[in-house]
Each structure stands twice: as C-alpha cells, then as structure tokens.
Scaffold this motif. Structure first.
Motif, PDB file in Angstrom:
ATOM      1  N   GLY A   1      52.651  40.736 -48.215  1.00  0.00           N
ATOM      2  CA  GLY A   1      52.130  41.696 -47.364  1.00  0.00           C
ATOM      3  C   GLY A   1      51.693  42.684 -47.194  1.00  0.00           C
ATOM      4  N   MET A   2      52.455  43.668 -48.095  1.00  0.00           N
ATOM      5  CA  MET A   2      52.169  45.163 -47.641  1.00  0.00           C
ATOM      6  C   MET A   2      51.618  45.492 -48.811  1.00  0.00           C
ATOM      7  SD  MET A   2      53.763  45.551 -45.203  1.00  0.00           S
ATOM      8  CE  MET A   2      54.248  47.760 -44.735  1.00  0.00           C
ATOM      9  N   THR A   3      50.902  44.970 -50.002  1.00  0.00           N
ATOM     10  CA  THR A   3      50.280  45.999 -51.073  1.00  0.00           C
ATOM     11  C   THR A   3      48.715  46.398 -50.572  1.00  0.00           C
ATOM     12  OG1 THR A   3      49.584  43.604 -51.707  1.00  0.00           O
ATOM     13  CG2 THR A   3      51.248  44.422 -52.637  1.00  0.00           C
ATOM     14  N   ILE A   4      48.146  45.914 -49.621  1.00  0.00           N
ATOM     15  CA  ILE A   4      47.183  45.774 -48.990  1.00  0.00           C
ATOM     16  C   ILE A   4      47.432  47.616 -48.605  1.00  0.00           C
ATOM     17  CG2 ILE A   4      45.130  46.418 -47.516  1.00  0.00           C
ATOM     18  CD1 ILE A   4      45.038  43.429 -48.522  1.00  0.00           C
ATOM     19  N   PHE A   5      48.524  47.948 -47.841  1.00  0.00           N
ATOM     20  CA  PHE A   5      48.628  49.176 -47.317  1.00  0.00           C
ATOM     21  C   PHE A   5      48.870  50.083 -48.517  1.00  0.00           C
ATOM     22  CE2 PHE A   5      51.326  51.879 -45.125  1.00  0.00           C
ATOM     23  CZ  PHE A   5      50.406  52.610 -44.264  1.00  0.00           C
ATOM     24  N   ALA A   6      50.430  49.275 -49.049  1.00  0.00           N
ATOM     25  CA  ALA A   6      50.443  50.183 -50.583  1.00  0.00           C
ATOM     26  C   ALA A   6      49.120  50.827 -51.697  1.00  0.00           C
ATOM     27  CB  ALA A   6      51.241  49.448 -51.445  1.00  0.00           C
ATOM     28  N   LEU A   7      48.347  49.979 -52.081  1.00  0.00           N
ATOM     29  CA  LEU A   7      47.230  50.364 -52.749  1.00  0.00           C
ATOM     30  C   LEU A   7      46.081  51.394 -52.198  1.00  0.00           C
ATOM     31  CD1 LEU A   7      46.161  47.075 -54.420  1.00  0.00           C
ATOM     32  CD2 LEU A   7      46.840  49.262 -55.297  1.00  0.00           C
ATOM     33  N   ILE A   8      46.148  50.897 -50.466  1.00  0.00           N
ATOM     34  CA  ILE A   8      45.214  52.040 -49.647  1.00  0.00           C
ATOM     35  C   ILE A   8      45.872  53.436 -49.349  1.00  0.00           C
ATOM     36  CG2 ILE A   8      44.846  53.332 -47.113  1.00  0.00           C
ATOM     37  CD1 ILE A   8      44.103  49.943 -46.105  1.00  0.00           C
ATOM     38  N   LEU A   9      47.174  53.514 -50.004  1.00  0.00           N
ATOM     39  CA  LEU A   9      47.882  54.767 -49.504  1.00  0.00           C
ATOM     40  C   LEU A   9      47.491  55.762 -51.121  1.00  0.00           C
ATOM     41  CD1 LEU A   9      49.658  55.038 -47.559  1.00  0.00           C
ATOM     42  CD2 LEU A   9      51.688  55.242 -48.484  1.00  0.00           C
ATOM     43  N   VAL A  10      48.130  54.524 -51.972  1.00  0.00           N
ATOM     44  CA  VAL A  10      48.251  55.204 -53.565  1.00  0.00           C
ATOM     45  C   VAL A  10      46.742  55.468 -53.768  1.00  0.00           C
ATOM     46  CG1 VAL A  10      47.816  54.460 -56.063  1.00  0.00           C
ATOM     47  CG2 VAL A  10      50.260  53.823 -54.007  1.00  0.00           C
ATOM     48  N   TYR A  11      45.612  54.943 -53.203  1.00  0.00           N
ATOM     49  CA  TYR A  11      43.770  55.638 -53.595  1.00  0.00           C
ATOM     50  C   TYR A  11      43.502  56.877 -53.524  1.00  0.00           C
ATOM     51  CZ  TYR A  11      43.005  51.352 -56.280  1.00  0.00           C
ATOM     52  OH  TYR A  11      43.746  49.573 -56.923  1.00  0.00           O
ATOM     53  N   SER A  12      44.114  56.947 -52.261  1.00  0.00           N
ATOM     54  CA  SER A  12      43.645  57.918 -51.140  1.00  0.00           C
ATOM     55  C   SER A  12      44.406  59.261 -50.924  1.00  0.00           C
ATOM     56  CB  SER A  12      43.253  57.402 -49.802  1.00  0.00           C
ATOM     57  OG  SER A  12      44.093  56.757 -49.037  1.00  0.00           O
ATOM     58  N   ALA A  13      46.164  58.858 -51.613  1.00  0.00           N
ATOM     59  CA  ALA A  13      47.081  59.880 -51.381  1.00  0.00           C
ATOM     60  C   ALA A  13      46.441  61.369 -52.454  1.00  0.00           C
ATOM     61  CB  ALA A  13      48.572  59.821 -51.674  1.00  0.00           C
ATOM     62  N   GLY A  14      45.773  60.816 -53.293  1.00  0.00           N
ATOM     63  CA  GLY A  14      45.645  61.960 -54.266  1.00  0.00           C
ATOM     64  C   GLY A  14      44.414  62.803 -54.315  1.00  0.00           C
ATOM     65  N   ALA A  15      43.734  62.451 -53.046  1.00  0.00           N
ATOM     66  CA  ALA A  15      42.478  62.595 -53.325  1.00  0.00           C
ATOM     67  C   ALA A  15      42.036  63.993 -52.866  1.00  0.00           C
ATOM     68  CB  ALA A  15      41.757  61.996 -52.188  1.00  0.00           C
ATOM     69  N   GLY A  16      42.636  64.960 -51.983  1.00  0.00           N
ATOM     70  CA  GLY A  16      43.069  66.390 -51.975  1.00  0.00           C
ATOM     71  C   GLY A  16      42.691  66.941 -53.411  1.00  0.00           C
ATOM     72  N   ALA A  17      43.069  66.246 -54.830  1.00  0.00           N
ATOM     73  CA  ALA A  17      43.371  67.037 -55.952  1.00  0.00           C
ATOM     74  C   ALA A  17      42.008  67.316 -56.833  1.00  0.00           C
ATOM     75  CB  ALA A  17      44.279  66.187 -57.273  1.00  0.00           C
ATOM     76  N   GLY A  18      41.327  65.925 -56.213  1.00  0.00           N
ATOM     77  CA  GLY A  18      39.769  65.988 -56.722  1.00  0.00           C
ATOM     78  C   GLY A  18      39.265  66.884 -55.824  1.00  0.00           C
ATOM     79  N   PHE A  19      39.019  67.952 -55.348  1.00  0.00           N
ATOM     80  CA  PHE A  19      37.958  68.405 -54.755  1.00  0.00           C
ATOM     81  C   PHE A  19      37.476  69.556 -55.120  1.00  0.00           C
ATOM     82  CE2 PHE A  19      41.728  71.376 -55.367  1.00  0.00           C
ATOM     83  CZ  PHE A  19      40.853  72.295 -55.861  1.00  0.00           C
ATOM     84  N   TYR A  20      37.465  69.777 -56.666  1.00  0.00           N
ATOM     85  CA  TYR A  20      36.481  70.523 -57.352  1.00  0.00           C
ATOM     86  C   TYR A  20      34.870  70.413 -56.831  1.00  0.00           C
ATOM     87  CZ  TYR A  20      39.908  73.120 -59.828  1.00  0.00           C
ATOM     88  OH  TYR A  20      40.746  74.170 -60.385  1.00  0.00           O
ATOM     89  N   VAL A  21      34.410  69.556 -57.240  1.00  0.00           N
ATOM     90  CA  VAL A  21      32.790  69.235 -56.931  1.00  0.00           C
ATOM     91  C   VAL A  21      31.851  69.695 -55.310  1.00  0.00           C
ATOM     92  CG1 VAL A  21      30.972  67.634 -57.305  1.00  0.00           C
ATOM     93  CG2 VAL A  21      32.559  67.327 -58.864  1.00  0.00           C
TER      94      VAL A  21
END
Lengths: 483, 335
Positions: free
Chosen positions: B194-214
C-alpha cells in the motif's frame, strides 16, 4: 544604509565586506567577490567571551536563550536536547555498539527457565549496519546542532549587551523569511538530499568493506580491504578479477568517448544541413527528427532490442529482401554488439544534439559572419574560425557532463543489449559498462560488496575526468558573467 | 516563423537532456537567444550566404544531395516509431513474425490491454504513475526553485561548499544507491504494497534539490537590478523570491515541471527495486515486464499498444510545453 545592507545580504552588499575587512587588517588578502566572512558568533568566541549562562548552555541547551528572554527558542533547544538524548539512550548508542560485530551469530540457542530451547531471533547484519550508519549520522548532526545552540546563546548575549534586548521569536521567524532565507528555503531540499542521496551512499560505501555477498546474506562481517583485493586480483577464477574489470573499464571509456563525440559531430552535421539557407521546409525536417524524442526512451530502446534479435524484424526484413543468408549477429558477436549499441545510441542521441546545436547556431552573433565575409573567408574558414569556436565555447561544459552521463548510461546498455554477448561463466558481458555490471552484481547476484567496490571505482574514474575539466570551464568560474 | 520553431526545438531538447541527468550548460545561451529575434533574422540572411557565390549547377547538386541525405536519415529515424504504431494494431499478437509490418490489423490489443487486467493491470499502472508524477512534479519544482534561488541570489557561507558537494555526489553512480534506498525505505516501513506509491514519490522527489544547475543558470541571467529595486521598495527576501523571481522563471518552471513529471514514466530501475507486487507497478516497469521471457509470447502486441498509450500523453505534454515556453519567453525579461 547599514540597515539595508544587514537586511538583504544581496550580492552587491556582500561584495563590499571583504574589501573593508582587508583594509582594516592592513594587508592585501585575496578573496573572491562571493566571499562571506565567518560569523562573529563562533563557538570559540562563545567559550572565550560568554558569560555564565552562555557557558552553562553547553550542558543545558537553551539556557542562554532563557536568560535573554528568548523563551520559545530556549524551549525548542531544550526539546531538541531531550529528544536527542532519549534517542541515543533508547536506540542510538546500542546501534553504534552493534556496528563492530554487525549483529549476533545466527543459530545461537538459549535455554529459558523451564528448560525449553529457543533460537535467538537475529537482526540481519544489513539492518544492523543501516541503523548503525544512521545513528552515526544523527550523532554528527546532534553535535553540529549543539555547536549551533552554544553560538545562538552567545549571539543572544551579545545582542542583548548591544541593544538592550535580544530579538524575540517573532523577529527570528521574520529573519527566516528575509536575511536568513537560505535556512528556510534550503532546509527541506537538503533534508531530502541527505536522507535519499548521502545516507544511501555512505551505507553502500561501507558495504564495500564487508563480506556482504550471496554466501553471507543475513550475517556478514567487516573484512577491510579484501574486496578491493578481490576486484584487483589477477586470479582467473571467481566472479570478479582484474581482467574482467579492465575489460569493462576500457569498454566503458571507449563507449563514453564514441557515444559523446560521434553524437556531437554527427548531430552538428545534421543540424548544419538542415540550417543550410537553401534547404526548404526546415520546421518539417526538425519535427521529423524530433519525433523520436517524444517516444519515451525506454520504449524505443525495448523496441530496438526486439527488432534486433536473431529472429527479429530487421533480420526478417533483410532476409526477405535477399540481402543476407543468415541472421546478423547483432547481440551475439562482440564487435557487432559493441558497434550496434553505439549506432543505436546515435539514433537516440542525435536528435537532442541536433536541436541543441540548432539553438546555438541561431544565437551566433551575425557580426561575426559579416566580419568574416568582409575579410573574404570562405565557407570552410567561417566554419573553422567562427561556428566551431562558438559552439565549443558554449558546449564544452555540456560535453563534459555528457561524457559523465554516458559513463553512467545505464538505460541504453541494460535495455538494449543487457550486456550481451556474455561469455559463459562470466559476470560481465562484452557490452556491459561498469554501471550495468554493478547492477548485475548487486541486484541479480546479491554480491553487494563487490558492487560497492565497483561503484567506488566508477566514482573515482568520473571524478578525475570531470573535476579537472569542469573546474576550468567558464560556467563554474564566472557564474555572474551574464548579469 | 523560423525563430519560433527554433526556440521550440531548443526547448524540447533541454527537456530531454536534463531528463538524462545532465547539467545543461547551453541553457543560458539558448534561453537568452529567445528574445533577440530581429538580430536572428538578420543573421539568417547572412548565414549560409556564401554558397550563393557558387555556380547554379553545383548548388542545385548540393541541394539534391542534402535532400537525399535528409530523406534517408528521416526514414531511419521514423521507421521504429511507425513500426510500434502499426504493431500495436497487429491482429497476430506473437513476437518474431515473418514479415516486417503486420499483415492484418485489429483493435484487439488495445481492448485486451484495458480489459484483461488479471496478469498486468495496465489501467492501474497508468493511474499509479499519474498520481506519482503529479506529486513528484510539485515537490521537485519547489525544491529546485528554492535551492536555485539560494545559489543564484543569496550569498552565505557554505554556498560554494554546497555546490561542490552536490557536484561530487552527482558523480557517484546513482544505480549504486538503489539497493540502499530500498533498505532505508524498508526500515521506514514504506515497502508494503500500500505504501510503495508514497515511497516512490519520496524517492523521486527527495533528491530534486541537487538538480538546481539549469535553473540557477537561468536565474543568473536575470538582472540583479530587479532584486535591488524590489528591496528598496521594502520586499523581504521571500517576497523577492515569490513576487519577482518566480514569475520571471515561469518558462524554466514549466520545463522543470515537465521533466519532473516525466521521470516516473521513464524510470524503471528504482521502480523495479521498490515495487515487488503487480498492483504497485508503474507503467515503465509493466511495459518492461511484458517483454520478459515468460510473458512475451502473449503480451508482445499489447506491449506495443501500451507503448503507444504512454507515448501519446508524453508527446502532447511536449507540444504544450513548447507553446507555453514560447509565449512566456517573449514577455518575461523585457518587462
């Protein structure tokens, strides 16, 4: 003016400070214009000049804040201290203590008071390792918070002495939206990077020093540098040795080189053909080639994989035309497979390069061409002396990062060839990159320790290539060039 | 007209390169190019003017050669796409058939794909992915914007350190941490079905801050005088961020939003590690599984149908993004 400068630490204000500082010290100290001087409220200053409350706040967090009537702040610090100590007593220190042993031996029995034998339920070593690593990270954060807290007490003391009162909680909250906006804006992103990038990396790197492989799934131990020895051993037996490693490394670099530069030059060639003045229907041609971008990459790669099988569509087509007698060995012959993945990668990559270079061609200042024409330069001279230098100026950082992302190009290889052809008994196929090999070793074969070693090696290769080049590129050194 | 097309082409290019995790240094140059159209037109006249001097016969021959080359290449580029499209209507669902293109056509593959949900529940996968994509889109745009703003506009200690650390982190192969991420999610109790959707949201968006260069590169091109004027008018840093910078960055926000929105549709490595049961699959994972040995005999044509179903929304999104980019580009920095 002073108020304005304090309020907004904007770029121009920041640029004034270092000059003033070096003038005061009477010596010329070279600082970059982005230099921000360290805060005067340092831990050392707090120890040297703090009063009794500030010093006592080393033990009782927030005491200095309470003494300066920063009640809410003091309560928050105290709460953090209580929570932290409670965590370390309940879970943190036991987790760190378990780290050297990585959990108990499995299968140990004990006898209860009524004489029955029970098997001890054992926490798997990987969980012990994870909790241990987490506890160490939390400990470091806790120590950092502690330093912050002492500095906060000292700052309250100094401000109280200067102004008669320390800033209240409301003022602190306002500062978070203004002069300290970076704290509020960066908090969640950094938390995310920490939890899902840094922590997994530390965890994986620590696995490189354990015996966590397919034979030690639940209980493993620290083995020091043994795994590095295994990867670089010259023994021919075993899943991993220096020969396979060098094979894969050399192919990875060859692949990254061709994938980057063939894409670049052929994409440039294509875009220049389309951009010829006499070519009609430019939007149509661009649209045609960018069609392939709209289809998700993994779909087109999977389709290509199917089409290029021994009995796939391409071989059928060629056979029905009578051009070949037997199927072409696209993924069964080493050379064929390597050329195939490079060529298919061209199919995937050229449209991107084409459109990028089209954009840059559009941006080349027309004066350059006019000047070249007046000087009597022909087409080739214009290309060599105007077009090419301009493209290279803009795209050098991009080429470096493309090279790096090609070294880590998991999708193309894994979905297209799956590393095939794979020699019998070998863990790495002839088209496997370091990254797909790593994936196979960890996910398919559960050799986490060897996978971690290869990951570290990939990092070293990439770091050497890109740090050298990136730090000398314009976009890093001169980031304010366009303002 | 030509100018319009070019900017669109450039934009779609950026969407994809950055989807492949590359820092797009050319962004700044191309983005700036969007608003000097007159200069461009002038140059378009001068660029390629040299062949005019040649004799007519040679020029026509060269034109013919380039059209021939473009046609051949065009066919090569379009062929696999046409093939998937036709294969999705193939009445004969088996892989490895005798002819290149199908001989009989029917709608069965699409009908079965959406009704026969016992083995692969495609509609469910589609909804899963859509939900994940929406959340990831919102969270990562927020992360990227705030980190890029701090890096571009504010000056504080550890700024350079942070940029270097992110650069170094980006060099570790991301596949390496996939397994570790799974263990961490498991410890957090997020791997039950039941929680994998939440887990995937977390995983895909958590590191987004590192993609700030552009985004930072784009913000670096916005004149600093705008900030200073806003500050003199009494704006706090947050107000500068939300009222000045964010509106100007709209084209890049659209670009960032769409790349973030696309990532759950395209990634299958993380999804494969985290989603262990059929009902939690994402589209990419489902399509990949359809081509595995145990399913390919029945699912080959339906795979093609699913691929078309995924491609259509993504292609539409692409076109929408280019339109939006085009419109906002003309107004943003002039005002």
């Amino acid at each position: 003016m002073d108020e304005f400068r304090k309020k907004g630490r904007i770029v121009s204000a920041a640029a004034v400070k270092p000059a003033a500082k070096s003038a005061r010290h009477g010596k010329v100290k070279k600082v970059s214009k982005d230099y921000v001087p360290p805060s005067p409220y340092s831990f050392r200053a707090a120890m040297a000049h703090g009063d009794v409350f500030t010093r006592l706040s080393i033990v009782i967090w927030g005491l200095g804040n309470f003494a300066r009537k920063q009640i809410v702040k003091g309560i928050l610090w105290l709460a953090i201290e209580v929570l932290g100590i409670w965590y370390f007593i309940a879970a943190g220190f036991p987790a760190i203590q378990a780290l050297p042993e990585l959990g108990a031996k499995p299968g140990s029995k004990y006898q209860d008071s009524e004489g029955f034998w029970h098997y001890r339920t054992v926490t798997p070593s990987v969980v012990v390792l994870l909790y241990g690593v987490c506890a160490i990270v939390i400990l470091l954060v806790f120590v950092w918070l502690w330093a912050l807290e002492v500095r906060s007490s000292y700052k309250a003391q100094v401000l109280k002495a200067e102004r008669g009162h320390a800033p209240g909680f409301r003022q602190d909250l306002y500062d978070l939206t203004d002069s300290r906006a970076e704290v509020s804006l960066m908090f969640l992103p950094i938390l995310g990077i920490f939890a899902f990038t840094v922590l997994p990396l530390v965890f994986m790197i620590s696995m490189a020093f354990t015996s966590y492989d397919s034979n030690h799934v639940s209980k493993f131990d620290w083995v020091g540098l043994t795994n590095f020895g295994t990867v670089f051993s010259s023994r021919m037996s075993g899943d991993v040795n220096i020969h396979i490693f060098m094979d894969v490394l050399v192919w990875t670099l060859v692949w990254a080189f061709f994938a980057t530069f063939l894409n670049f030059f052929l994409g440039m060639f294509l875009s220049m053909i389309i951009e010829r003045k006499t070519t009609k229907g430019k939007p149509f041609w661009r649209g045609l080639f960018s069609m392939s971008i709209a289809v998700p990459q993994f779909v087109s790669l999977l389709v290509m994989n199917q089409m290029l099988q021994q009995n796939g569509a391409i071989n059928r087509l060629l056979e029905s035309w009578g051009w070949i007698s037997g199927p072409l060995p696209f993924f069964t012959n080493t050379t064929w497979a390597r050329v195939t993945v490079i060529v298919i990668n061209l199919w995937v990559g050229i449209p991107f390069t084409m459109m990028q270079i089209t954009g840059i061609l559009e941006n080349i200042p027309s004066e350059l061409y006019e000047a070249a024409k007046i000087d009597g330069a022909n087409w080739w001279q214009q290309f060599c002396n105007v077009t090419m230098p301009y493209i290279m100026f803009v795209l050098t950082p991009y080429l470096i990062t493309t090279f790096a992302s090609n070294v880590n190009n998991f999708n193309v290889i894994y979905l297209l060839s799956g590393g095939d052809p794979t020699p019998v008994g070998s863990t790495a196929g002839k088209t496997d990159l370091l990254i797909t090999w790593l994936y196979k070793l960890t996910v398919d074969n559960s050799n986490y320790n060897l996978g971690a070693v290869i990951g570290i090696c990939t990092f070293i290769v990439l770091a050497v290539v890109s740090l050298l080049t990136y730090h000398s590129s314009g976009s890093y050194q001169n980031e304010e060039a366009f303002r | 007209m030509s100018n319009a097309m070019d900017s669109r082409a450039t934009e779609s290019n950026h969407a994809q390169t950055s989807a492949a995790d590359s820092v797009d240094a050319a962004m700044m140059a191309t983005a700036r190019g969007g608003y000097k159209s007159e200069e461009e037109k002038k140059r378009e006249k001068s660029y390629g003017a040299v062949p005019k001097k040649n004799r007519y016969g040679a020029r026509e021959f060269r034109d013919f050669l380039s059209y021939l080359l473009l046609t051949i290449l065009g066919i090569i580029w379009i062929m696999p796409i046409v093939w998937v499209f036709l294969e999705s209507f193939n009445a004969n669902p088996e892989p490895y058939q005798a002819t290149f293109f199908p001989t009989k056509y029917s709608f069965d593959n699409y009908r079965l794909l959406f009704t026969r949900t016992d083995v692969f529940n495609f509609p469910r996968m589609f909804v899963n992915t859509l939900v994940i994509a929406c959340f990831v889109c919102i969270i990562s745009v927020f992360f990227v914007l705030s980190v890029a703003f701090c890096m571009s506009r504010l000056r504080f200690r550890f700024r350079k350190t942070f940029m270097n650390v992110v650069l170094i982190l980006g060099m570790f192969p991301s596949i390496m941490s996939v397994v570790a991420v799974y263990f961490i999610l498991k410890a957090m109790g997020l791997t039950s079905s039941g929680m994998t959707i939440f887990a995937l949201i977390l995983v895909y968006s958590a590191g987004a801050g590192a993609g700030f260069y552009v985004m930072k590169g784009y913000m670096d091109t916005i004149p600093i005088s705008l900030d200073e004027a806003a500050r003199l008018d009494g704006c706090s840093t947050w107000q500068v961020f939300t009222r000045i910078i964010i509106p100007i960055c709209r084209p890049m926000i659209v670009y960032q939003a769409i790349t973030a929105f696309l990532s759950p549709w395209l990634d299958f490595v993380l999804a494969r590690t985290i989603c262990r049961t059929q009902d939690t699959f994402t589209v990419a994972l489902g399509l990949w599984s359809m081509l595995q040995k145990e399913y390919i005999q029945d699912w080959y044509a339906r795979f093609a149908a699913g691929a078309v179903c995924v491609s259509i929304p993504i292609a539409l999104l692409f076109m929408f993004m280019q339109h939006f980019y085009q419109e906002s580009m003309s107004g943003a920095t002039k005002g």
